[in-house]
Design a protein around this motif. Structure first.
Motif, short mmCIF file in Angstrom:
data_model
loop_
_atom_site.label_atom_id
_atom_site.label_comp_id
_atom_site.label_asym_id
_atom_site.label_seq_id
_atom_site.Cartn_x
_atom_site.Cartn_y
_atom_site.Cartn_z
N THR A 135 9.97 86.40 7.63
CA THR A 135 10.46 85.25 6.87
C THR A 135 11.84 85.54 6.27
OG1 THR A 135 9.58 85.89 4.69
CG2 THR A 135 8.08 84.73 6.19
N TYR A 187 10.61 80.60 8.06
CA TYR A 187 9.69 81.55 8.69
C TYR A 187 9.79 81.43 10.20
CZ TYR A 187 6.41 77.55 9.15
OH TYR A 187 5.83 76.35 9.48
N SER A 239 4.61 86.32 11.58
CA SER A 239 5.78 85.47 11.38
C SER A 239 5.42 83.99 11.29
CB SER A 239 6.79 85.68 12.52
OG SER A 239 7.28 86.99 12.52
N ILE A 297 8.87 82.02 0.07
CA ILE A 297 9.28 81.77 1.45
C ILE A 297 10.23 80.59 1.54
CG2 ILE A 297 8.50 81.09 3.76
CD1 ILE A 297 5.97 82.72 3.28
#
Length: 365
Positions: free
Chosen positions: A178, A207, A169, A204
């Motif tokens: 994420t 996160y 993570s 992403i």
């Protein structure tokens, strides 16, 4: 930027009350659903429900259609894995486009996947995977899978930490733990926070998450709310920020299931604090922002489905986005609550996560 932190424990810092049943009544819309996971409303009044084992069901004219929708892609049906979210595209009335999230693969190697398909009322056509999380993980828990279409036409999807892979993570070369943001064809938006960095996966958006089970957009404040499971305590309500690090597993209010300390830190510089923490854990699942007309006193409040607590929680929200009093609903039913939505009619709709699950409708008494 840190957020004001409210920690809920047995010695509550703010009032929790049960919403009087005199205020509402509960109707059963459909039953006989096997571990239903997600609910969506179609423009013509039909409803779609996903069943975790891999079935997509249609409710029309108040009746559950006996035959499931054909053409659903194969899923990993095990523990928390299976068919997850169904989300109609904004132009569904013209195109019939749906998005489906599901766990693809087997127990040794699987991914959370997003597919786009066309629904003709009977079956799915042109099923096309548009995004698959990387790397593969083993096991069948914490797969994420919640979806949210944003006003700019992009789409968010949550990915859990896989339970056994919590360290992932904090890695930006992994989708595990994420929230990703993509275009509806699977491409990467040019304004994603990490675009252009060679060492980061460009999808992403945020996160440091454990297992996000809800994504909600509030147009009044332009906030994106999410909540995620803690381990033994430490469930969180968060406001998502592009590029934000939410700390897991370096910071947490929860302990491991063995009661061992996961981390000595509940805050850390550069990591975003939650708006609200639930300890002991309620295991939050779906969430809805109430914007209907049937209950004007609830407008702007968040409703959280709770699996472990077997309730719906109403979290009153001030105009500046600060959580206030919480009220507990449906505790008398004793059923795990998986999803909660606001219907086009202004009623609250709730899915119960049981082998013989139900779709409930909450309306004024």
């Amino acid at each position: 930027m840190t957020r004001f932190l409210l920690t809920l424990s047995l010695t509550a810092l703010f009032a929790i009350a049960s919403v009087a049943r005199a205020e509402y009544r509960v109707e059963t819309v459909a039953e006989g659903l096997e571990h239903p996971w997600s609910l969506a409303f179609l423009p013509d009044g039909r409803m779609l429900v996903t069943e975790r084992p891999g079935r997509l069901r249609v409710i029309e004219n108040g009746q559950l259609r006996e035959a499931p929708v054909e053409g659903v892609p194969p899923v990993l049906d095990a523990q928390q894995s299976g068919l997850l979210e169904v989300l109609p595209a904004p132009d569904f009335a013209e195109t019939g486009t749906l998005f489906l999230s599901y766990v693809h693969g087997d127990r040794r190697a699987n991914h959370t996947r997003l597919a786009r398909a066309r629904f003709d009322g009977e079956r799915l056509h042109d099923v096309q995977p548009i995004f698959t999380t990387m790397p593969a993980k083993s096991g069948a828990v914490h797969g994420g899978g919640r979806l949210l279409l944003l006003s700019d036409g992009t789409l968010l999807m949550s990915m859990g930490d896989g339970f056994f892979f919590r360290e992932e993570s904090q890695k930006l070369d992994s989708h595990i733990g994420t929230v990703v943001r993509i275009n509806t064809d699977g491409s990467v938006p040019e304004d994603n926070p990490f675009v252009g960095r060679a060492d980061v996966l460009p999808e992403i958006y945020s996160y440091g998450h454990r297992h996000i089970q809800a994504l909600v957009y509030d147009p009044a404040t332009q906030r994106i709310y999410s909540h995620e499971h803690g381990p033994r305590g430490g469930d969180e309500l968060n406001v998502l920020q592009p590029g934000g690090n939410y700390g897991w597993p370096l910071v947490s209010e929860g302990r491991d299931y063995s009661r061992a300390l996961i981390t000595p830190f509940t805050r850390m510089p550069g990591m975003i604090d939650p708006l609200l923490v639930w300890t002991p854990s309620i295991a939050p699942a779906g969430m809805a922002l109430y914007d209907g007309d049937l209950f004007p006193q609830w407008r702007g409040d968040l409703f959280v489905a709770a699996l472990a607590e077997k309730t719906i929680r109403r979290v009153s929200m001030s105009e500046d986005g600060t959580p206030g009093e919480q009220e507990i609903m449906l505790a008398d039913l004793g059923e795990r609550m998986r999803d909660v939505r606001v219907g086009p009619d202004g009623a609250l709709y709730v899915l119960t996560d049981e082998e013989d699950g139900r779709l409930l409708r909450i309306v004024p008494r």
